[in-house]
Design a protein around this motif. Structure first.
Motif, PDB file in Angstrom:
ATOM      1  N   GLY A  41       0.779  -1.229   0.000  1.00  0.00           N
ATOM      2  CA  GLY A  41       0.000   0.000   0.000  1.00  0.00           C
ATOM      3  C   GLY A  41       0.809   1.277   0.000  1.00  0.00           C
ATOM      4  N   LYS A  42       2.131   1.141  -0.089  1.00  0.00           N
ATOM      5  CA  LYS A  42       2.986   2.330  -0.085  1.00  0.00           C
ATOM      6  C   LYS A  42       3.806   2.413  -1.368  1.00  0.00           C
ATOM      7  CE  LYS A  42       3.478   2.753   4.927  1.00  0.00           C
ATOM      8  NZ  LYS A  42       4.454   2.935   6.047  1.00  0.00           N
ATOM      9  N   GLU A  43       4.320   3.602  -1.625  1.00  0.00           N
ATOM     10  CA  GLU A  43       5.165   3.789  -2.788  1.00  0.00           C
ATOM     11  C   GLU A  43       6.567   3.219  -2.522  1.00  0.00           C
ATOM     12  OE1 GLU A  43       3.164   7.850  -4.656  1.00  0.00           O
ATOM     13  OE2 GLU A  43       5.225   7.861  -3.937  1.00  0.00           O
ATOM     14  N   ARG A  44       7.255   2.914  -3.602  1.00  0.00           N
ATOM     15  CA  ARG A  44       8.629   2.448  -3.484  1.00  0.00           C
ATOM     16  C   ARG A  44       9.487   3.594  -2.957  1.00  0.00           C
ATOM     17  NH1 ARG A  44      10.827  -1.393  -8.165  1.00  0.00           N
ATOM     18  NH2 ARG A  44       8.787  -2.235  -7.580  1.00  0.00           N
ATOM     19  N   GLU A  45      10.324   3.298  -1.972  1.00  0.00           N
ATOM     20  CA  GLU A  45      11.130   4.355  -1.369  1.00  0.00           C
ATOM     21  C   GLU A  45      12.607   4.006  -1.370  1.00  0.00           C
ATOM     22  OE1 GLU A  45      10.200   5.028   2.749  1.00  0.00           O
ATOM     23  OE2 GLU A  45      10.791   3.016   3.364  1.00  0.00           O
ATOM     24  N   PHE A  46      13.391   5.054  -1.416  1.00  0.00           N
ATOM     25  CA  PHE A  46      14.842   4.938  -1.420  1.00  0.00           C
ATOM     26  C   PHE A  46      15.338   4.456  -0.063  1.00  0.00           C
ATOM     27  CE2 PHE A  46      19.180   5.962  -2.131  1.00  0.00           C
ATOM     28  CZ  PHE A  46      19.637   6.657  -1.024  1.00  0.00           C
ATOM     29  N   TYR A  59      22.309   7.354   2.482  1.00  0.00           N
ATOM     30  CA  TYR A  59      21.265   6.560   3.129  1.00  0.00           C
ATOM     31  C   TYR A  59      20.025   7.407   3.408  1.00  0.00           C
ATOM     32  CZ  TYR A  59      25.078   3.313   4.087  1.00  0.00           C
ATOM     33  OH  TYR A  59      26.141   2.436   3.957  1.00  0.00           O
ATOM     34  N   ALA A  60      18.892   6.736   3.399  1.00  0.00           N
ATOM     35  CA  ALA A  60      17.677   7.378   3.866  1.00  0.00           C
ATOM     36  C   ALA A  60      17.805   7.613   5.373  1.00  0.00           C
ATOM     37  CB  ALA A  60      16.465   6.501   3.584  1.00  0.00           C
ATOM     38  N   ASP A  61      17.214   8.678   5.854  1.00  0.00           N
ATOM     39  CA  ASP A  61      17.301   8.999   7.279  1.00  0.00           C
ATOM     40  C   ASP A  61      16.765   7.853   8.137  1.00  0.00           C
ATOM     41  OD1 ASP A  61      16.547  12.567   6.972  1.00  0.00           O
ATOM     42  OD2 ASP A  61      18.417  11.441   6.751  1.00  0.00           O
ATOM     43  N   SER A  62      15.774   7.152   7.640  1.00  0.00           N
ATOM     44  CA  SER A  62      15.132   6.100   8.416  1.00  0.00           C
ATOM     45  C   SER A  62      16.029   4.896   8.664  1.00  0.00           C
ATOM     46  CB  SER A  62      13.846   5.637   7.716  1.00  0.00           C
ATOM     47  OG  SER A  62      14.134   5.161   6.416  1.00  0.00           O
ATOM     48  N   VAL A  63      17.101   4.748   7.890  1.00  0.00           N
ATOM     49  CA  VAL A  63      17.975   3.582   8.051  1.00  0.00           C
ATOM     50  C   VAL A  63      19.396   3.972   8.422  1.00  0.00           C
ATOM     51  CG1 VAL A  63      16.582   2.349   6.342  1.00  0.00           C
ATOM     52  CG2 VAL A  63      18.744   3.400   5.631  1.00  0.00           C
ATOM     53  N   LYS A  64      19.683   5.250   8.456  1.00  0.00           N
ATOM     54  CA  LYS A  64      21.043   5.721   8.731  1.00  0.00           C
ATOM     55  C   LYS A  64      21.506   5.223  10.100  1.00  0.00           C
ATOM     56  CE  LYS A  64      21.520   9.666   6.899  1.00  0.00           C
ATOM     57  NZ  LYS A  64      21.447  11.128   6.623  1.00  0.00           N
ATOM     58  N   GLY A  65      22.711   4.665  10.122  1.00  0.00           N
ATOM     59  CA  GLY A  65      23.251   4.140  11.366  1.00  0.00           C
ATOM     60  C   GLY A  65      22.891   2.689  11.622  1.00  0.00           C
ATOM     61  N   MET A  82      21.723  -5.118   7.182  1.00  0.00           N
ATOM     62  CA  MET A  82      20.657  -4.459   7.935  1.00  0.00           C
ATOM     63  C   MET A  82      20.696  -4.933   9.378  1.00  0.00           C
ATOM     64  SD  MET A  82      17.565  -4.680   5.135  1.00  0.00           S
ATOM     65  CE  MET A  82      17.368  -6.448   5.323  1.00  0.00           C
ATOM     66  N   ASN A  83      20.954  -4.018  10.286  1.00  0.00           N
ATOM     67  CA  ASN A  83      21.021  -4.316  11.710  1.00  0.00           C
ATOM     68  C   ASN A  83      19.909  -3.579  12.453  1.00  0.00           C
ATOM     69  OD1 ASN A  83      23.394  -5.806  11.222  1.00  0.00           O
ATOM     70  ND2 ASN A  83      24.671  -3.997  11.530  1.00  0.00           N
ATOM     71  N   SER A  84      19.666  -4.008  13.673  1.00  0.00           N
ATOM     72  CA  SER A  84      18.651  -3.370  14.523  1.00  0.00           C
ATOM     73  C   SER A  84      17.341  -3.195  13.775  1.00  0.00           C
ATOM     74  CB  SER A  84      19.162  -2.009  15.019  1.00  0.00           C
ATOM     75  OG  SER A  84      20.362  -2.144  15.717  1.00  0.00           O
TER      76      SER A  84
END
Length: 123
Positions: A41-46, A59-65, A82-84
């Protein structure tokens, strides 16, 4: 360029997964490589991008770090560590190749796409 992702699966919150993308063709090193994701239901995101030589990553802010993108031009592969992981990371993850001069983040700017691999983060 043909792209094939692997490494998806079901993981508990806080866990880790490593996605891989294998590319065919001898021109892999000429492409900036990106990871994107799409939840129902969502658009493809970077998610992340790495330059053709590997010197630049974004990186996207949502995955940074938490996520790390890398590539091995000798093996024609790009990976996403992908961690955490969080439940909101649940999506189909796609790798993509871009012939542009610099790393970019819009899906419409990418020339080739893999078929995607499902990542589900749930307890």
């Amino acid at each position: 360029v043909q792209l094939v992702e692997s490494g998806g699966g079901l993981v508990l919150p806080g866990g880790s997964l490593r996605l891989s993308c294998a590319a065919s063709g001898s021109t892999f090193s000429r492409y900036n490589m990106g990871w994107f994701r799409q939840a129902p239901g969502k658009e493809r995101e970077f998610v992340a991008v790495i330059s053709w030589g590997g010197s630049t990553t974004v990186y996207a802010d949502s995955v940074k770090g938490r996520f790390t993108i890398s590539r091995d031009n000798a093996k024609n592969t790009v990976c996403l560590q992908m961690n955490s992981l969080k439940p909101e990371d649940t999506a189909v993850y796609y790798c993509a190749a871009d012939k542009g001069w610099y790393p970019r983040g819009r899906p419409t700017e990418y020339d080739y796409w893999g078929q995607g691999t499902q990542v589900t983060v749930s307890s």
